[in-house]
Motif scaffolding. Structure first.
Motif, PDB file in Angstrom:
ATOM      1  N   ASN A   4       1.282  -0.966  -0.013  1.00 49.57           N
ATOM      2  CA  ASN A   4       0.098  -0.239   0.148  1.00 49.57           C
ATOM      3  C   ASN A   4       1.036   0.748   0.072  1.00 49.57           C
ATOM      4  O   ASN A   4       1.772   1.165   0.839  1.00 49.57           O
ATOM      5  CB  ASN A   4      -0.880  -0.271   1.415  1.00 49.57           C
ATOM      6  CG  ASN A   4      -2.035  -0.781   1.321  1.00 49.57           C
ATOM      7  OD1 ASN A   4      -2.051  -1.282   0.328  1.00 49.57           O
ATOM      8  ND2 ASN A   4      -2.390  -2.105   2.409  1.00 49.57           N
ATOM      9  N   ASP A   5       0.005   2.130  -0.843  1.00 48.68           N
ATOM     10  CA  ASP A   5       0.490   3.365  -0.408  1.00 48.68           C
ATOM     11  C   ASP A   5       0.404   4.527   0.409  1.00 48.68           C
ATOM     12  O   ASP A   5      -0.744   4.452   0.674  1.00 48.68           O
ATOM     13  CB  ASP A   5       0.682   4.281  -2.666  1.00 48.68           C
ATOM     14  CG  ASP A   5       1.845   5.807  -2.645  1.00 48.68           C
ATOM     15  OD1 ASP A   5       2.760   5.733  -1.262  1.00 48.68           O
ATOM     16  OD2 ASP A   5       1.496   6.713  -3.241  1.00 48.68           O
ATOM     17  N   GLU A  10      -5.965   5.772  -0.281  1.00 46.26           N
ATOM     18  CA  GLU A  10      -7.228   6.005  -1.501  1.00 46.26           C
ATOM     19  C   GLU A  10      -7.727   4.686  -1.760  1.00 46.26           C
ATOM     20  O   GLU A  10      -8.552   3.658  -2.564  1.00 46.26           O
ATOM     21  CB  GLU A  10      -8.388   7.493  -1.109  1.00 46.26           C
ATOM     22  CG  GLU A  10      -7.228   7.976  -2.557  1.00 46.26           C
ATOM     23  CD  GLU A  10      -6.507   8.552  -1.859  1.00 46.26           C
ATOM     24  OE1 GLU A  10      -5.592   9.321  -2.907  1.00 46.26           O
ATOM     25  OE2 GLU A  10      -5.664   9.202  -0.474  1.00 46.26           O
ATOM     26  N   PHE A  11      -6.334   4.932  -2.427  1.00 44.64           N
ATOM     27  CA  PHE A  11      -6.006   3.382  -3.902  1.00 44.64           C
ATOM     28  C   PHE A  11      -5.891   2.281  -2.838  1.00 44.64           C
ATOM     29  O   PHE A  11      -6.202   1.277  -3.081  1.00 44.64           O
ATOM     30  CB  PHE A  11      -4.515   3.929  -4.147  1.00 44.64           C
ATOM     31  CG  PHE A  11      -4.603   5.403  -4.965  1.00 44.64           C
ATOM     32  CD1 PHE A  11      -5.798   5.728  -5.339  1.00 44.64           C
ATOM     33  CD2 PHE A  11      -3.413   6.073  -5.060  1.00 44.64           C
ATOM     34  CE1 PHE A  11      -5.880   6.615  -6.245  1.00 44.64           C
ATOM     35  CE2 PHE A  11      -3.100   7.319  -5.533  1.00 44.64           C
ATOM     36  CZ  PHE A  11      -4.235   7.283  -6.236  1.00 44.64           C
ATOM     37  N   ALA A  12      -5.399   2.421  -1.911  1.00 46.18           N
ATOM     38  CA  ALA A  12      -5.664   0.534  -0.739  1.00 46.18           C
ATOM     39  C   ALA A  12      -7.005   0.685  -1.104  1.00 46.18           C
ATOM     40  O   ALA A  12      -7.609  -0.726  -0.769  1.00 46.18           O
ATOM     41  CB  ALA A  12      -4.859   0.744  -0.197  1.00 46.18           C
ATOM     42  N   ARG A  13      -7.722   1.415  -0.086  1.00 41.29           N
ATOM     43  CA  ARG A  13      -9.468   1.838   0.112  1.00 41.29           C
ATOM     44  C   ARG A  13      -9.706   0.598  -1.279  1.00 41.29           C
ATOM     45  O   ARG A  13     -11.137   0.034  -1.396  1.00 41.29           O
ATOM     46  CB  ARG A  13     -10.193   2.307   0.288  1.00 41.29           C
ATOM     47  CG  ARG A  13      -9.115   2.519   2.040  1.00 41.29           C
ATOM     48  CD  ARG A  13     -10.852   3.585   2.787  1.00 41.29           C
ATOM     49  NE  ARG A  13      -9.466   4.315   4.532  1.00 41.29           N
ATOM     50  CZ  ARG A  13      -8.998   5.465   3.724  1.00 41.29           C
ATOM     51  NH1 ARG A  13      -9.112   6.369   2.478  1.00 41.29           N
ATOM     52  NH2 ARG A  13      -8.365   5.557   4.849  1.00 41.29           N
ATOM     53  N   THR A  14      -9.669   1.389  -2.495  1.00 40.04           N
ATOM     54  CA  THR A  14     -10.141   1.236  -3.585  1.00 40.04           C
ATOM     55  C   THR A  14     -10.277  -0.300  -3.655  1.00 40.04           C
ATOM     56  O   THR A  14     -10.819  -1.023  -4.473  1.00 40.04           O
ATOM     57  CB  THR A  14     -10.117   2.482  -4.416  1.00 40.04           C
ATOM     58  OG1 THR A  14     -10.099   3.963  -4.129  1.00 40.04           O
ATOM     59  CG2 THR A  14     -10.978   2.557  -5.628  1.00 40.04           C
ATOM     60  N   ALA A  15      -8.987  -0.418  -3.464  1.00 36.93           N
ATOM     61  CA  ALA A  15      -8.099  -1.453  -4.421  1.00 36.93           C
ATOM     62  C   ALA A  15      -8.871  -2.998  -3.647  1.00 36.93           C
ATOM     63  O   ALA A  15      -9.330  -4.365  -3.722  1.00 36.93           O
ATOM     64  CB  ALA A  15      -7.105  -1.784  -4.764  1.00 36.93           C
ATOM     65  N   GLN A  16      -9.136  -2.728  -2.220  1.00 38.68           N
ATOM     66  CA  GLN A  16      -9.903  -3.523  -1.322  1.00 38.68           C
ATOM     67  C   GLN A  16     -11.726  -3.109  -1.430  1.00 38.68           C
ATOM     68  O   GLN A  16     -11.880  -4.369  -0.287  1.00 38.68           O
ATOM     69  CB  GLN A  16      -9.704  -2.967   0.092  1.00 38.68           C
ATOM     70  CG  GLN A  16      -7.604  -3.654  -0.135  1.00 38.68           C
ATOM     71  CD  GLN A  16      -6.856  -2.926   1.332  1.00 38.68           C
ATOM     72  OE1 GLN A  16      -7.475  -3.451   2.068  1.00 38.68           O
ATOM     73  NE2 GLN A  16      -5.576  -3.156   1.593  1.00 38.68           N
ATOM     74  N   ASP A  17     -12.486  -2.609  -1.797  1.00 38.03           N
ATOM     75  CA  ASP A  17     -13.678  -2.744  -1.913  1.00 38.03           C
ATOM     76  C   ASP A  17     -14.104  -2.271  -0.161  1.00 38.03           C
ATOM     77  O   ASP A  17     -14.909  -2.657   0.123  1.00 38.03           O
ATOM     78  CB  ASP A  17     -14.285  -4.328  -2.169  1.00 38.03           C
ATOM     79  CG  ASP A  17     -14.352  -3.910  -3.948  1.00 38.03           C
ATOM     80  OD1 ASP A  17     -14.469  -5.191  -4.552  1.00 38.03           O
ATOM     81  OD2 ASP A  17     -14.190  -2.670  -4.356  1.00 38.03           O
TER      82      ASP A  17
END
Length: 100
Positions: A4-5, A10-17
């Motif tokens: 995770n960056d 927010e990219f991690a949250r989006t990728a993890q649904d």
């Protein structure tokens, strides 16, 4: 596993649904379920009439199970509730009458 960056969580949250559009569109568990092996390919969507019918069938099964679980009525006239000493005395009295 992806790293995770930390600068863009927010990219991690989006990728993890965890949050976002996909997470809000999940069907509730009362109107669909997965059946058999596999995953998304085996989703069954129930209609309201199916759910009502299943609920009535379950209530009927519960009612019948409760009826079967009821104990049979006891005929108290056939049960000797006296203690063992009183029954033993009567037994010996009967033996003494028969032996004379």
């Amino acid at each position: 596993m992806a790293v995770n960056d930390s600068a863009h969580p927010e990219f991690a949250r989006t990728a993890q649904d965890v949050e976002g559009e996909l997470a809000s569109r999940r069907p509730s568990s009362s109107d669909s379920f997965h059946g058999g092996r596999g995953g998304v390919g085996n989703v069954v969507h129930s209609t309201d009439s199916d759910l009502v019918r299943l609920r009535h069938e379950e209530e009927e099964r519960d009612r019948l199970a409760a009826e079967v679980a009821k104990p049979a009525p006891i005929d108290h006239a056939k049960i000797d509730y006296r203690g063992w000493a009183d029954r033993g005395k009567d037994f010996l009295k009967e033996k003494m009458k028969g032996g004379k």
